[in-house]
Design a protein around this motif. Structure first.
Motif, mmCIF file in Angstrom:
data_model
loop_
_atom_site.group_PDB
_atom_site.id
_atom_site.type_symbol
_atom_site.label_atom_id
_atom_site.label_comp_id
_atom_site.label_asym_id
_atom_site.label_seq_id
_atom_site.Cartn_x
_atom_site.Cartn_y
_atom_site.Cartn_z
ATOM 1 N N LEU A 15 -2.032 -10.011 -15.359
ATOM 2 C CA LEU A 15 -0.663 -9.668 -15.613
ATOM 3 C C LEU A 15 0.063 -8.922 -14.499
ATOM 4 N N ALA A 16 -0.605 -8.657 -13.371
ATOM 5 C CA ALA A 16 -0.223 -7.744 -12.335
ATOM 6 C C ALA A 16 1.357 -8.032 -11.954
ATOM 7 N N GLY A 17 1.655 -9.284 -11.878
ATOM 8 C CA GLY A 17 2.971 -9.607 -11.519
ATOM 9 C C GLY A 17 3.798 -9.566 -12.399
ATOM 10 N N ALA A 18 3.576 -9.433 -13.905
ATOM 11 C CA ALA A 18 4.617 -9.673 -15.068
ATOM 12 C C ALA A 18 5.703 -8.645 -15.099
ATOM 13 N N ASP A 19 6.773 -9.119 -15.945
ATOM 14 C CA ASP A 19 7.719 -8.306 -16.099
ATOM 15 C C ASP A 19 7.704 -7.575 -17.165
ATOM 16 N N PHE A 20 7.551 -6.251 -17.380
ATOM 17 C CA PHE A 20 7.605 -5.451 -18.646
ATOM 18 C C PHE A 20 8.840 -5.082 -18.723
ATOM 19 N N PRO A 21 9.277 -4.561 -20.202
ATOM 20 C CA PRO A 21 8.574 -4.941 -21.508
ATOM 21 C C PRO A 21 8.562 -6.549 -21.476
ATOM 22 N N ILE A 22 7.404 -7.061 -22.419
ATOM 23 C CA ILE A 22 7.364 -8.177 -22.957
ATOM 24 C C ILE A 22 7.536 -8.091 -24.464
ATOM 25 N N LYS A 23 8.543 -8.847 -24.644
ATOM 26 C CA LYS A 23 9.182 -8.854 -26.245
ATOM 27 C C LYS A 23 8.567 -10.000 -27.176
ATOM 28 N N THR A 24 7.799 -11.204 -26.636
ATOM 29 C CA THR A 24 7.510 -12.110 -27.630
ATOM 30 C C THR A 24 6.225 -12.824 -27.161
ATOM 31 N N PRO A 25 5.436 -13.402 -28.010
ATOM 32 C CA PRO A 25 4.240 -13.996 -27.633
ATOM 33 C C PRO A 25 4.612 -15.400 -26.385
ATOM 34 N N GLU A 26 5.873 -15.918 -26.515
ATOM 35 C CA GLU A 26 5.933 -16.844 -25.690
ATOM 36 C C GLU A 26 6.224 -16.323 -24.327
ATOM 37 N N ALA A 27 6.897 -14.961 -24.163
ATOM 38 C CA ALA A 27 7.035 -14.368 -22.841
ATOM 39 C C ALA A 27 5.844 -13.884 -22.648
ATOM 40 N N LEU A 28 4.710 -13.496 -23.241
ATOM 41 C CA LEU A 28 3.600 -13.059 -22.729
ATOM 42 C C LEU A 28 2.751 -14.258 -22.201
ATOM 43 N N LEU A 29 2.760 -15.247 -22.835
ATOM 44 C CA LEU A 29 1.929 -16.699 -22.156
ATOM 45 C C LEU A 29 2.477 -17.013 -21.172
ATOM 46 N N SER A 30 3.622 -17.010 -20.906
ATOM 47 C CA SER A 30 4.136 -17.408 -19.684
ATOM 48 C C SER A 30 4.035 -16.489 -18.550
ATOM 49 N N SER A 31 3.857 -15.269 -18.818
ATOM 50 C CA SER A 31 3.378 -14.277 -17.953
ATOM 51 C C SER A 31 2.035 -14.337 -17.201
ATOM 52 N N PHE A 32 1.466 -15.087 -17.871
ATOM 53 C CA PHE A 32 -0.098 -15.167 -17.240
ATOM 54 C C PHE A 32 -0.042 -16.263 -16.134
ATOM 55 N N PRO A 33 -0.582 -16.230 -15.128
ATOM 56 C CA PRO A 33 -0.649 -17.172 -13.944
ATOM 57 C C PRO A 33 -0.701 -18.748 -14.390
ATOM 58 N N ASP A 34 -1.641 -19.040 -15.421
ATOM 59 C CA ASP A 34 -1.842 -20.440 -15.774
ATOM 60 C C ASP A 34 -1.508 -20.551 -17.222
ATOM 61 N N GLY A 35 -0.569 -19.684 -17.484
ATOM 62 C CA GLY A 35 0.161 -19.732 -18.953
ATOM 63 C C GLY A 35 -1.183 -19.569 -19.910
ATOM 64 N N ALA A 36 -1.166 -20.501 -21.189
ATOM 65 C CA ALA A 36 -2.040 -20.108 -22.170
ATOM 66 C C ALA A 36 -3.443 -20.880 -21.805
ATOM 67 N N GLU A 37 -3.566 -21.264 -20.512
ATOM 68 C CA GLU A 37 -4.891 -21.704 -20.047
ATOM 69 C C GLU A 37 -5.601 -20.913 -19.132
ATOM 70 N N THR A 38 -4.950 -19.684 -18.726
ATOM 71 C CA THR A 38 -5.441 -18.421 -18.004
ATOM 72 C C THR A 38 -6.578 -18.200 -18.714
ATOM 73 N N THR A 39 -7.996 -18.181 -17.988
ATOM 74 C CA THR A 39 -9.009 -17.732 -18.664
ATOM 75 C C THR A 39 -9.676 -16.582 -17.985
ATOM 76 N N CYS A 40 -10.095 -15.612 -18.683
ATOM 77 C CA CYS A 40 -11.049 -14.327 -18.550
ATOM 78 C C CYS A 40 -12.496 -14.859 -18.771
ATOM 79 N N LYS A 41 -13.585 -14.387 -17.859
ATOM 80 C CA LYS A 41 -14.764 -14.694 -18.048
ATOM 81 C C LYS A 41 -15.805 -13.766 -17.600
ATOM 82 N N SER A 42 -16.906 -13.571 -18.548
ATOM 83 C CA SER A 42 -17.887 -12.519 -18.258
ATOM 84 C C SER A 42 -19.114 -13.004 -18.879
#
Length: 79
Positions: A15-42
């Motif tokens: 989310l480093a390049g996201a514009d805050f504040p993020i006001k909606t779930p849709e805006a949050l998802l679109s802020s991720f580089p690959d949208g809903a498919e953005t995956t974090c792994k550990s």
């Protein structure tokens, strides 16, 4: 670094390049580089941005920073 810390750092980074504040779930998802498919792994843990909807509520919005998003997702995902 543990799983929780690693996933947290990946969410903040995604989310480093996201514009805050993020006001909606849709805006949050679109802020991720690959949208809903953005995956974090550990290790064996994998968390997709699209899964955040399962742990976030309307009361969580607006988000003021990537740190806020990561804090809530990691806490509620039970990592």
């Amino acid at each position: 670094m543990g799983v929780k810390e690693e996933i947290h750092a990946q969410i903040v980074g995604a989310l480093a390049g996201a514009d805050f504040p993020i006001k909606t779930p849709e805006a949050l998802l679109s802020s991720f580089p690959d949208g809903a498919e953005t995956t974090c792994k550990s290790g064996d843990v994998e968390l997709k941005a699209g899964d955040a909807g399962q742990v976030l509520t309307a009361d969580d919005f607006p988000f003021k920073s990537a740190q806020d998003v990561a804090d809530i997702i990691v806490e509620r995902a039970g990592l």
